[in-house]
Design a protein around this motif. Structure first.
Motif, PDB file in Angstrom:
ATOM      1  N   LEU A  37       0.866  -1.177   0.000  1.00 56.55           N
ATOM      2  CA  LEU A  37       0.000   0.000   0.000  1.00 56.55           C
ATOM      3  C   LEU A  37       0.904   1.229   0.000  1.00 56.55           C
ATOM      4  O   LEU A  37       1.882   1.261   0.725  1.00 56.55           O
ATOM      5  CB  LEU A  37      -0.857   0.034   1.275  1.00 56.55           C
ATOM      6  N   ASN A  38       0.553   2.206  -0.814  1.00 51.25           N
ATOM      7  CA  ASN A  38       1.317   3.458  -0.803  1.00 51.25           C
ATOM      8  C   ASN A  38       0.754   4.363   0.270  1.00 51.25           C
ATOM      9  O   ASN A  38      -0.285   4.983   0.086  1.00 51.25           O
ATOM     10  CB  ASN A  38       1.240   4.157  -2.158  1.00 51.25           C
ATOM     11  N   TYR A  39       1.411   4.409   1.399  1.00 52.85           N
ATOM     12  CA  TYR A  39       0.884   5.142   2.545  1.00 52.85           C
ATOM     13  C   TYR A  39       1.909   6.108   3.088  1.00 52.85           C
ATOM     14  O   TYR A  39       3.064   5.749   3.279  1.00 52.85           O
ATOM     15  CB  TYR A  39       0.492   4.150   3.636  1.00 52.85           C
ATOM     16  N   ILE A  40       1.485   7.330   3.311  1.00 47.80           N
ATOM     17  CA  ILE A  40       2.330   8.316   3.997  1.00 47.80           C
ATOM     18  C   ILE A  40       1.497   8.938   5.099  1.00 47.80           C
ATOM     19  O   ILE A  40       0.392   9.415   4.844  1.00 47.80           O
ATOM     20  CB  ILE A  40       2.767   9.471   3.068  1.00 47.80           C
ATOM     21  N   LYS A  41       2.008   8.897   6.292  1.00 45.73           N
ATOM     22  CA  LYS A  41       1.281   9.484   7.415  1.00 45.73           C
ATOM     23  C   LYS A  41       1.430  11.002   7.382  1.00 45.73           C
ATOM     24  O   LYS A  41       2.499  11.522   7.124  1.00 45.73           O
ATOM     25  CB  LYS A  41       1.849   8.932   8.711  1.00 45.73           C
ATOM     26  N   LEU A  42       0.303  11.681   7.634  1.00 44.17           N
ATOM     27  CA  LEU A  42       0.337  13.145   7.699  1.00 44.17           C
ATOM     28  C   LEU A  42      -0.268  13.583   9.041  1.00 44.17           C
ATOM     29  O   LEU A  42      -0.590  12.745   9.875  1.00 44.17           O
ATOM     30  CB  LEU A  42      -0.448  13.741   6.521  1.00 44.17           C
ATOM     31  N   ASP A  43      -0.464  14.879   9.186  1.00 48.42           N
ATOM     32  CA  ASP A  43      -0.826  15.444  10.486  1.00 48.42           C
ATOM     33  C   ASP A  43      -2.301  15.573  10.819  1.00 48.42           C
ATOM     34  O   ASP A  43      -2.654  15.771  11.969  1.00 48.42           O
ATOM     35  CB  ASP A  43      -0.262  16.869  10.554  1.00 48.42           C
ATOM     36  N   GLY A  44      -3.163  15.521   9.798  1.00 47.18           N
ATOM     37  CA  GLY A  44      -4.569  15.884  10.002  1.00 47.18           C
ATOM     38  C   GLY A  44      -5.402  14.812  10.669  1.00 47.18           C
ATOM     39  O   GLY A  44      -4.881  13.838  11.220  1.00 47.18           O
ATOM     40  N   SER A  45      -6.747  14.990  10.611  1.00 52.02           N
ATOM     41  CA  SER A  45      -7.648  14.102  11.343  1.00 52.02           C
ATOM     42  C   SER A  45      -8.535  13.268  10.425  1.00 52.02           C
ATOM     43  O   SER A  45      -9.282  12.423  10.886  1.00 52.02           O
ATOM     44  CB  SER A  45      -8.518  14.928  12.279  1.00 52.02           C
ATOM     45  N   ILE A  46      -8.478  13.534   9.131  1.00 47.93           N
ATOM     46  CA  ILE A  46      -9.339  12.781   8.209  1.00 47.93           C
ATOM     47  C   ILE A  46      -8.518  11.746   7.432  1.00 47.93           C
ATOM     48  O   ILE A  46      -7.682  12.091   6.596  1.00 47.93           O
ATOM     49  CB  ILE A  46     -10.066  13.737   7.233  1.00 47.93           C
ATOM     50  N   ALA A  47      -8.782  10.492   7.736  1.00 48.92           N
ATOM     51  CA  ALA A  47      -8.067   9.426   7.040  1.00 48.92           C
ATOM     52  C   ALA A  47      -8.642   9.281   5.642  1.00 48.92           C
ATOM     53  O   ALA A  47      -9.853   9.382   5.453  1.00 48.92           O
ATOM     54  CB  ALA A  47      -8.216   8.127   7.806  1.00 48.92           C
ATOM     55  N   CYS A  48      -7.794   9.053   4.671  1.00 52.74           N
ATOM     56  CA  CYS A  48      -8.260   8.912   3.297  1.00 52.74           C
ATOM     57  C   CYS A  48      -7.945   7.515   2.782  1.00 52.74           C
ATOM     58  O   CYS A  48      -6.839   7.026   2.987  1.00 52.74           O
ATOM     59  CB  CYS A  48      -7.549   9.883   2.369  1.00 52.74           C
ATOM     60  N   MET A  49      -8.933   6.909   2.145  1.00 53.34           N
ATOM     61  CA  MET A  49      -8.667   5.645   1.444  1.00 53.34           C
ATOM     62  C   MET A  49      -9.077   5.870   0.002  1.00 53.34           C
ATOM     63  O   MET A  49     -10.249   6.116  -0.291  1.00 53.34           O
ATOM     64  CB  MET A  49      -9.457   4.504   2.063  1.00 53.34           C
ATOM     65  N   VAL A  50      -8.126   5.811  -0.883  1.00 51.82           N
ATOM     66  CA  VAL A  50      -8.370   6.236  -2.255  1.00 51.82           C
ATOM     67  C   VAL A  50      -7.661   5.279  -3.205  1.00 51.82           C
ATOM     68  O   VAL A  50      -6.651   4.662  -2.828  1.00 51.82           O
ATOM     69  CB  VAL A  50      -7.814   7.674  -2.457  1.00 51.82           C
ATOM     70  N   ASN A  51      -8.196   5.099  -4.405  1.00 46.52           N
ATOM     71  CA  ASN A  51      -7.451   4.308  -5.384  1.00 46.52           C
ATOM     72  C   ASN A  51      -6.863   5.198  -6.466  1.00 46.52           C
ATOM     73  O   ASN A  51      -7.569   5.965  -7.097  1.00 46.52           O
ATOM     74  CB  ASN A  51      -8.300   3.179  -5.965  1.00 46.52           C
ATOM     75  N   GLY A  52      -5.587   5.124  -6.612  1.00 47.53           N
ATOM     76  CA  GLY A  52      -4.894   5.948  -7.602  1.00 47.53           C
ATOM     77  C   GLY A  52      -4.265   7.156  -6.945  1.00 47.53           C
ATOM     78  O   GLY A  52      -4.895   7.844  -6.135  1.00 47.53           O
TER      79      GLY A  52
END
Ligand code: GDP
Ligand code: MN
Length: 446
Positions: free
Chosen positions: A307-322
């Protein structure tokens, strides 16, 4: 004074990390994104460190590699405890060194400024320095505000520095060639030099068919203002670096500072090497140099599942294709007044297991207050995704609000599956509407 204040700098580091995860499939969106990042960061794009994932190693490991290629580096030893640090420092003093350097080993630069490099002249001071650095949370302009815990030290022979210079090799994508860079402005942040005074960086473009030529190395050596007695040394130094770069499938090699000593020697006082992750299958020995404790645990976990995942600072998790859609999603969340907790591309052909793993990773981030699933069903059909989301949400007992925006193949079936699941999903008709819902949900949930 630093050119960029730390939060910006950190955003840039993250942005580069995201760029680093893009693959060939993203060649249309990547340049656009890269352009935006570049302008946002006020940084020349040719200094963005490669667009694909690269593997980082520690300074002491990089120096070990240089040594194998005949590139001179100071003698030293990596240690992980205070006792070992004392013993290593004693060894160096006993050998006749008047100066010893205690250096934090973390996967980030700027350690000197952050208090992670101490030059000492007695065993007592070496002990104190090791005690102060080992275990500290070292904050530099590259670590982000939370810093990085120091778990290893390099105890090294001190050098009598005469001049601090810079050498670097990177791929210049515009020129489609490796470029060998040299500068007299060593020891400081080279990005700053490149931005403010680009004329202070000398470059030699390398023809891939014949490699770095001795005359090119000599030309750089003269531009560095080296003494006649140092020119030949510098030439073989650079040719050694180039050979190491090519043979190890590096993506970046930097010697900062590249020093001359009072007795006319040349040394790599610091060394940073990144490798092309996609080439590591043919370098089993280099692959072992990876230090997972230096990497974000959630990112390590995600990489296990491709999975291409990078942790960021905000509060809304995103699950997206592409990756392109993932970037657009991060933008629209920001536009709606929220902040993304991550960049996550589950890939075009994600299956139920991938979705489940992705959920697991998103949920282990305590900052996450809502999950925004934004999928365009192409290869991954919407009904398949919906089934996977329902199954994963049930299995993992997801309590956080889930907001979806679905479009594409079998979207009607997908919506039906969600509606009949008995779980509470919110579905936005458009990306903007869904983003608004996600921002509202994140603000509302504790
Ligand atoms: P960075 O800050 O993470 O890039 O770490 P470096 O390894 O480049 O060290 C930072 C600075 O410490 C160098 O630019 C030098 O000025 C100083 N330094 C490192 N080793 C020595 C040494 O052996 N002798 C002296 N005098 N200074 C050193
Ligand atoms: Mn350095």
């Amino acid at each position: 004074m630093a050119f960029l204040d730390p939060p910006w700098e950190w955003e840039c580091t993250k942005a580069r990390a995201i760029l680093g995860k893009l693959t060939y499939g993203d060649t249309i969106t990547a340049p656009l994104f890269a352009f935006r990042i570049a302008t946002a960061c006020l940084r020349p794009l040719h200094f963005s460190r490669g667009r694909r994932l690269s593997m980082k190693i520690h300074e002491y490991q990089a120096k070990e590699i240089l040594r194998k290629y005949g590139v001179p580096v100071p003698g030293g030893e990596m240690v992980q405890t205070l006792e070992e640090a004392d013993r290593a420092a004693k060894d160096l003093f006993d050998k006749g060194n008047a100066v010893v350097v205690v250096k934090a080993q973390i996967h980030a630069g700027g350690r000197g400024k952050g208090g992670g490099v101490k030059v000492v002249k007695s065993l007592d001071d070496a002990s104190k320095a090791a005690k102060a650095i080992l275990g500290m949370q070292l904050v530099t302009h590259q670590t982000g505000p939370q810093g990085q815990k120091v778990q290893r030290l390099l105890i090294e022979e001190g050098s009598a520095i005469d001049r601090e210079l810079y050498l670097g090799i990177v791929l210049d994508r515009a020129a489609a060639r490796l470029v060998f860079m040299a500068s007299q402005a060593g020891g400081m942040e080279i990005e700053e030099v490149a931005h403010a005074t680009p004329e202070k960086i000398y470059k030699e473009y390398i023809n891939p068919a014949i490699g770095l030529q001795p005359y090119q190395a000599r030309r750089l050596a003269f531009k560095l203002g080296l003494k006649p007695t140092q020119i030949n040394q510098a030439t073989s130094f650079m040719l050694g670096l180039y050979k190491a770069f090519v043979e190890t499938d590096s993506t970046l090699m930097e010697i900062n500072p590249f020093i001359t000593t009072k007795d006319d020697k040349l040394l790599a006082l610091d060394c940073k090497i990144n490798f092309d992750d996609n080439a590591m299958f043919r370098h089993k020995d280099l692959k072992e140099l990876r230090d997972l404790s230096e990497e974000d645990p959630l990112e390590v976990e995600a990489s296990k599942f491709a999975l291409n995942y990078i942790k960021l600072d905000g509060s809304i998790a995103c699950m997206v294709n592409g990756a392109g859609l993932a970037m657009a999603t991060m933008d629209i969340i920001e536009y709606a007044g929220g902040k993304a907790a991550n960049f996550l591309d589950v890939g075009g052909g994600a299956n139920q297991e991938q979705i489940e793993n992705a959920f697991g990773i998103l949920l282990s981030d305590p900052n996450v207050k809502a999950i925004f699933i934004n999928i365009f069903g192409g290869i991954l059909r919407v009904d398949v995704l919906a089934t996977a989301v329902v199954a994963a949400a049930k299995k993992l007992n997801v309590q956080l609000p889930i907001i979806l925006r679905l479009e594409g193949t079998n979207v009607e079936e997908g919506r039906k599956i969600l509606a009949e699941s008995g779980l509470k999903f919110e579905v936005g008709a458009t990306m903007k509407e869904a983003a608004d819902l996600a921002v509202k949900a994140a603000k509302g949930s504790k």
